[in-house]
Motif scaffolding. Structure first.
Motif, PDB file in Angstrom:
ATOM      1  N   ASP A   1       0.821  -1.212   0.000  1.00 25.48           N
ATOM      2  CA  ASP A   1       0.000   0.000   0.000  1.00 25.48           C
ATOM      3  C   ASP A   1       0.864   1.275   0.000  1.00 25.48           C
ATOM      4  O   ASP A   1       0.367   2.369   0.197  1.00 25.48           O
ATOM      5  N   HIS A   2       2.159   1.109  -0.224  1.00 25.26           N
ATOM      6  CA  HIS A   2       3.148   2.188  -0.341  1.00 25.26           C
ATOM      7  C   HIS A   2       3.500   2.850   0.985  1.00 25.26           C
ATOM      8  O   HIS A   2       4.216   3.840   1.000  1.00 25.26           O
ATOM      9  N   SER A   3       3.019   2.291   2.074  1.00 21.08           N
ATOM     10  CA  SER A   3       3.420   2.817   3.377  1.00 21.08           C
ATOM     11  C   SER A   3       4.724   2.121   3.790  1.00 21.08           C
ATOM     12  O   SER A   3       5.121   1.112   3.210  1.00 21.08           O
ATOM     13  N   TRP A   4       5.380   2.691   4.769  1.00 22.40           N
ATOM     14  CA  TRP A   4       6.639   2.133   5.271  1.00 22.40           C
ATOM     15  C   TRP A   4       6.379   1.465   6.610  1.00 22.40           C
ATOM     16  O   TRP A   4       5.758   2.045   7.487  1.00 22.40           O
ATOM     17  N   LYS A   5       6.861   0.224   6.735  1.00 18.98           N
ATOM     18  CA  LYS A   5       6.653  -0.558   7.954  1.00 18.98           C
ATOM     19  C   LYS A   5       8.007  -1.077   8.430  1.00 18.98           C
ATOM     20  O   LYS A   5       8.951  -1.176   7.645  1.00 18.98           O
ATOM     21  N   PRO A   6       8.098  -1.463   9.693  1.00 20.83           N
ATOM     22  CA  PRO A   6       9.355  -2.019  10.192  1.00 20.83           C
ATOM     23  C   PRO A   6       9.768  -3.265   9.403  1.00 20.83           C
ATOM     24  O   PRO A   6       8.910  -4.029   8.947  1.00 20.83           O
ATOM     25  N   ILE A   7      11.061  -3.451   9.227  1.00 25.22           N
ATOM     26  CA  ILE A   7      11.532  -4.647   8.539  1.00 25.22           C
ATOM     27  C   ILE A   7      11.303  -5.857   9.444  1.00 25.22           C
ATOM     28  O   ILE A   7      11.200  -5.716  10.665  1.00 25.22           O
ATOM     29  N   PRO A   8      11.218  -7.044   8.856  1.00 25.12           N
ATOM     30  CA  PRO A   8      10.978  -8.230   9.681  1.00 25.12           C
ATOM     31  C   PRO A   8      12.196  -8.532  10.554  1.00 25.12           C
ATOM     32  O   PRO A   8      13.324  -8.174  10.220  1.00 25.12           O
ATOM     33  N   SER A   9      11.927  -9.233  11.622  1.00 23.19           N
ATOM     34  CA  SER A   9      13.014  -9.673  12.497  1.00 23.19           C
ATOM     35  C   SER A   9      13.616 -10.966  11.939  1.00 23.19           C
ATOM     36  O   SER A   9      13.014 -11.643  11.089  1.00 23.19           O
ATOM     37  N   VAL A  10      14.776 -11.313  12.434  1.00 27.55           N
ATOM     38  CA  VAL A  10      15.409 -12.584  12.072  1.00 27.55           C
ATOM     39  C   VAL A  10      14.442 -13.722  12.400  1.00 27.55           C
ATOM     40  O   VAL A  10      14.247 -14.634  11.592  1.00 27.55           O
ATOM     41  N   GLU A  11      13.821 -13.647  13.562  1.00 32.71           N
ATOM     42  CA  GLU A  11      12.904 -14.702  13.997  1.00 32.71           C
ATOM     43  C   GLU A  11      11.718 -14.838  13.043  1.00 32.71           C
ATOM     44  O   GLU A  11      11.326 -15.952  12.678  1.00 32.71           O
ATOM     45  N   GLU A  12      11.135 -13.725  12.618  1.00 33.53           N
ATOM     46  CA  GLU A  12      10.007 -13.771  11.682  1.00 33.53           C
ATOM     47  C   GLU A  12      10.409 -14.440  10.367  1.00 33.53           C
ATOM     48  O   GLU A  12       9.672 -15.258   9.815  1.00 33.53           O
ATOM     49  N   LEU A  13      11.586 -14.091   9.859  1.00 35.70           N
ATOM     50  CA  LEU A  13      12.061 -14.687   8.608  1.00 35.70           C
ATOM     51  C   LEU A  13      12.345 -16.176   8.783  1.00 35.70           C
ATOM     52  O   LEU A  13      12.048 -16.982   7.907  1.00 35.70           O
ATOM     53  N   LYS A  14      12.903 -16.545   9.924  1.00 34.84           N
ATOM     54  CA  LYS A  14      13.195 -17.961  10.186  1.00 34.84           C
ATOM     55  C   LYS A  14      11.913 -18.780  10.323  1.00 34.84           C
ATOM     56  O   LYS A  14      11.850 -19.911   9.851  1.00 34.84           O
ATOM     57  N   ILE A  15      10.901 -18.204  10.954  1.00 35.40           N
ATOM     58  CA  ILE A  15       9.616 -18.902  11.082  1.00 35.40           C
ATOM     59  C   ILE A  15       9.017 -19.160   9.696  1.00 35.40           C
ATOM     60  O   ILE A  15       8.536 -20.262   9.413  1.00 35.40           O
ATOM     61  N   LEU A  16       9.054 -18.167   8.835  1.00 35.15           N
ATOM     62  CA  LEU A  16       8.532 -18.344   7.476  1.00 35.15           C
ATOM     63  C   LEU A  16       9.385 -19.340   6.692  1.00 35.15           C
ATOM     64  O   LEU A  16       8.842 -20.182   5.959  1.00 35.15           O
ATOM     65  N   SER A  17      10.683 -19.291   6.841  1.00 33.62           N
ATOM     66  CA  SER A  17      11.562 -20.269   6.177  1.00 33.62           C
ATOM     67  C   SER A  17      11.214 -21.688   6.603  1.00 33.62           C
ATOM     68  O   SER A  17      11.165 -22.602   5.776  1.00 33.62           O
ATOM     69  N   GLU A  18      10.962 -21.863   7.885  1.00 32.45           N
ATOM     70  CA  GLU A  18      10.601 -23.195   8.396  1.00 32.45           C
ATOM     71  C   GLU A  18       9.242 -23.632   7.855  1.00 32.45           C
ATOM     72  O   GLU A  18       9.058 -24.795   7.491  1.00 32.45           O
ATOM     73  N   GLU A  19       8.298 -22.720   7.774  1.00 38.90           N
ATOM     74  CA  GLU A  19       6.991 -23.033   7.193  1.00 38.90           C
ATOM     75  C   GLU A  19       7.158 -23.510   5.748  1.00 38.90           C
ATOM     76  O   GLU A  19       6.542 -24.500   5.330  1.00 38.90           O
ATOM     77  N   ILE A  20       7.995 -22.834   4.999  1.00 42.49           N
ATOM     78  CA  ILE A  20       8.230 -23.207   3.600  1.00 42.49           C
ATOM     79  C   ILE A  20       8.967 -24.538   3.517  1.00 42.49           C
ATOM     80  O   ILE A  20       8.654 -25.373   2.665  1.00 42.49           O
ATOM     81  N   ARG A  21       9.911 -24.781   4.420  1.00 44.53           N
ATOM     82  CA  ARG A  21      10.617 -26.070   4.448  1.00 44.53           C
ATOM     83  C   ARG A  21       9.634 -27.212   4.681  1.00 44.53           C
ATOM     84  O   ARG A  21       9.667 -28.235   3.991  1.00 44.53           O
ATOM     85  N   ILE A  22       8.729 -27.017   5.621  1.00 47.51           N
ATOM     86  CA  ILE A  22       7.741 -28.057   5.934  1.00 47.51           C
ATOM     87  C   ILE A  22       6.808 -28.294   4.754  1.00 47.51           C
ATOM     88  O   ILE A  22       6.487 -29.445   4.420  1.00 47.51           O
ATOM     89  N   LEU A  23       6.379 -27.232   4.081  1.00 46.74           N
ATOM     90  CA  LEU A  23       5.520 -27.395   2.905  1.00 46.74           C
ATOM     91  C   LEU A  23       6.246 -28.146   1.793  1.00 46.74           C
ATOM     92  O   LEU A  23       5.654 -28.992   1.118  1.00 46.74           O
TER      93      LEU A  23
END
Length: 164
Positions: free
Chosen positions: A118-140
Protein backbone atom coordinates in the motif's frame (compact mmCIF):
# COMPACT_ATOMS: atom_id res chain seq x y z
CA UNK A 1 1.12 15.10 4.22
CA UNK A 2 4.64 15.28 2.80
CA UNK A 3 6.27 12.07 1.59
CA UNK A 4 9.12 10.73 3.66
CA UNK A 5 12.58 11.22 2.21
CA UNK A 6 13.93 7.69 2.14
CA UNK A 7 17.26 6.30 0.98
CA UNK A 8 17.90 2.71 -0.06
CA UNK A 9 19.14 0.55 2.78
CA UNK A 10 20.88 -2.79 3.11
CA UNK A 11 20.93 -4.08 6.68
CA UNK A 12 24.37 -4.66 8.16
CA UNK A 13 23.18 -7.38 10.54
CA UNK A 14 24.73 -10.60 9.23
CA UNK A 15 22.05 -12.72 10.94
CA UNK A 16 19.27 -10.74 9.28
CA UNK A 17 20.94 -11.01 5.86
CA UNK A 18 21.43 -14.74 6.43
CA UNK A 19 17.73 -15.10 7.30
CA UNK A 20 16.76 -13.31 4.08
CA UNK A 21 19.09 -15.62 2.16
CA UNK A 22 17.70 -18.73 3.80
CA UNK A 23 14.17 -17.60 2.98
CA UNK A 24 15.14 -17.18 -0.69
CA UNK A 25 16.81 -20.59 -0.84
CA UNK A 26 13.95 -22.36 0.94
CA UNK A 27 11.47 -20.84 -1.48
CA UNK A 28 13.52 -22.05 -4.43
CA UNK A 29 13.33 -25.55 -2.92
CA UNK A 30 9.55 -25.19 -2.81
CA UNK A 31 9.49 -24.04 -6.43
CA UNK A 32 11.56 -27.09 -7.40
CA UNK A 33 9.15 -29.37 -5.50
CA UNK A 34 6.28 -27.81 -7.48
CA UNK A 35 8.17 -28.58 -10.71
CA UNK A 36 8.71 -32.15 -9.57
CA UNK A 37 5.02 -32.46 -8.77
CA UNK A 38 4.31 -31.60 -12.40
CA UNK A 39 6.89 -34.24 -13.37
CA UNK A 40 5.11 -36.83 -11.24
CA UNK A 41 1.59 -35.94 -12.37
CA UNK A 42 2.51 -35.84 -16.07
CA UNK A 43 4.86 -38.84 -16.03
CA UNK A 44 7.81 -36.81 -17.32
CA UNK A 45 11.54 -37.24 -16.91
CA UNK A 46 13.19 -34.75 -14.54
CA UNK A 47 14.86 -32.80 -17.36
CA UNK A 48 11.60 -32.66 -19.34
CA UNK A 49 9.75 -31.21 -16.36
CA UNK A 50 12.51 -28.70 -15.66
CA UNK A 51 12.64 -27.58 -19.30
CA UNK A 52 8.84 -27.42 -19.61
CA UNK A 53 8.58 -25.21 -16.53
CA UNK A 54 11.86 -23.30 -16.88
CA UNK A 55 10.43 -19.80 -16.63
CA UNK A 56 7.29 -20.53 -14.64
CA UNK A 57 7.05 -18.89 -11.23
CA UNK A 58 5.37 -20.46 -8.24
CA UNK A 59 1.90 -19.10 -9.10
CA UNK A 60 2.01 -20.52 -12.64
CA UNK A 61 3.35 -23.85 -11.36
CA UNK A 62 0.49 -24.14 -8.85
CA UNK A 63 -2.05 -23.46 -11.60
CA UNK A 64 -0.48 -26.04 -13.91
CA UNK A 65 -0.50 -28.59 -11.08
CA UNK A 66 -4.20 -27.97 -10.43
CA UNK A 67 -5.03 -28.46 -14.12
CA UNK A 68 -2.97 -31.63 -14.55
CA UNK A 69 -4.07 -33.04 -11.19
CA UNK A 70 -7.75 -32.61 -12.01
CA UNK A 71 -7.22 -34.44 -15.33
CA UNK A 72 -5.09 -37.17 -13.79
CA UNK A 73 -6.83 -37.70 -10.45
CA UNK A 74 -10.40 -36.64 -11.10
CA UNK A 75 -12.51 -35.28 -8.27
CA UNK A 76 -11.82 -36.89 -4.93
CA UNK A 77 -9.82 -36.88 -1.74
CA UNK A 78 -6.38 -36.90 -3.36
CA UNK A 79 -7.20 -33.84 -5.47
CA UNK A 80 -8.64 -32.00 -2.48
CA UNK A 81 -5.61 -32.78 -0.33
CA UNK A 82 -3.28 -31.57 -3.07
CA UNK A 83 -5.33 -28.39 -3.52
CA UNK A 84 -5.10 -27.74 0.23
CA UNK A 85 -1.29 -28.04 0.12
CA UNK A 86 -1.16 -25.75 -2.91
CA UNK A 87 -3.24 -23.13 -1.09
CA UNK A 88 -0.84 -23.29 1.86
CA UNK A 89 2.06 -22.89 -0.59
CA UNK A 90 0.34 -19.86 -2.11
CA UNK A 91 -0.03 -18.17 1.27
CA UNK A 92 3.60 -18.89 2.19
CA UNK A 93 4.81 -17.55 -1.17
CA UNK A 94 2.75 -14.39 -0.74
CA UNK A 95 4.31 -13.81 2.70
CA UNK A 96 7.77 -14.49 1.27
CA UNK A 97 7.17 -12.08 -1.61
CA UNK A 98 6.32 -9.28 0.80
CA UNK A 99 9.78 -9.59 2.33
CA UNK A 100 11.89 -10.44 -0.72
CA UNK A 101 10.32 -8.05 -3.23
CA UNK A 102 9.91 -5.02 -0.98
CA UNK A 103 12.30 -2.10 -1.07
CA UNK A 104 14.20 -1.51 2.16
CA UNK A 105 14.99 2.04 3.03
CA UNK A 106 15.41 4.44 5.89
CA UNK A 107 15.21 8.08 6.66
CA UNK A 108 18.64 9.61 7.13
CA UNK A 109 18.60 9.20 10.91
CA UNK A 110 15.78 6.66 11.18
CA UNK A 111 15.32 2.94 11.55
CA UNK A 112 15.27 0.61 8.53
CA UNK A 113 11.81 0.25 7.00
CA UNK A 114 10.19 -1.90 4.33
CA UNK A 115 7.84 -0.47 1.73
CA UNK A 116 4.56 -2.37 1.72
CA UNK A 117 2.08 -2.99 -1.08
CA UNK A 118 0.00 0.00 0.00
CA UNK A 119 3.15 2.19 -0.34
CA UNK A 120 3.42 2.82 3.38
CA UNK A 121 6.64 2.13 5.27
CA UNK A 122 6.65 -0.56 7.95
CA UNK A 123 9.36 -2.02 10.19
CA UNK A 124 11.53 -4.65 8.54
CA UNK A 125 10.98 -8.23 9.68
CA UNK A 126 13.01 -9.67 12.50
CA UNK A 127 15.41 -12.58 12.07
CA UNK A 128 12.90 -14.70 14.00
CA UNK A 129 10.01 -13.77 11.68
CA UNK A 130 12.06 -14.69 8.61
CA UNK A 131 13.20 -17.96 10.19
CA UNK A 132 9.62 -18.90 11.08
CA UNK A 133 8.53 -18.34 7.48
CA UNK A 134 11.56 -20.27 6.18
CA UNK A 135 10.60 -23.20 8.40
CA UNK A 136 6.99 -23.03 7.19
CA UNK A 137 8.23 -23.21 3.60
CA UNK A 138 10.62 -26.07 4.45
CA UNK A 139 7.74 -28.06 5.93
CA UNK A 140 5.52 -27.39 2.90
CA UNK A 141 8.31 -28.52 0.57
CA UNK A 142 8.73 -31.73 2.56
CA UNK A 143 4.96 -32.29 2.70
CA UNK A 144 4.63 -31.92 -1.06
CA UNK A 145 7.58 -34.21 -1.78
CA UNK A 146 6.37 -36.83 0.70
CA UNK A 147 2.87 -36.74 -0.83
CA UNK A 148 4.14 -37.36 -4.36
CA UNK A 149 6.85 -39.87 -3.50
CA UNK A 150 5.47 -41.86 -0.57
CA UNK A 151 2.06 -40.55 0.34
CA UNK A 152 -1.47 -39.94 -0.86
CA UNK A 153 -0.53 -38.48 -4.25
CA UNK A 154 1.80 -41.32 -5.18
CA UNK A 155 -0.79 -43.85 -4.06
CA UNK A 156 -3.59 -42.17 -6.02
CA UNK A 157 -1.45 -41.96 -9.17
CA UNK A 158 -0.50 -45.63 -8.89
CA UNK A 159 -4.22 -46.47 -9.13
CA UNK A 160 -4.58 -44.30 -12.27
CA UNK A 161 -1.62 -45.05 -14.53
CA UNK A 162 -0.93 -42.83 -17.50
CA UNK A 163 -2.32 -44.08 -20.82
CA UNK A 164 0.36 -45.66 -22.98
Amino acid sequence: MAAKMMVFHIPEDANLLAAYGELSLRHEHLTHALRMTIKTLAGLEVTEALDATAYDGAARLRERIKTIARQRLGEGVALLKLQAILEQCKRATEKRNVHIHSVLGKELEGEPLQRSNDHSWKPIPSVEELKILSEEIRILTETLNDARLLGFLGEALAKRPLPQ
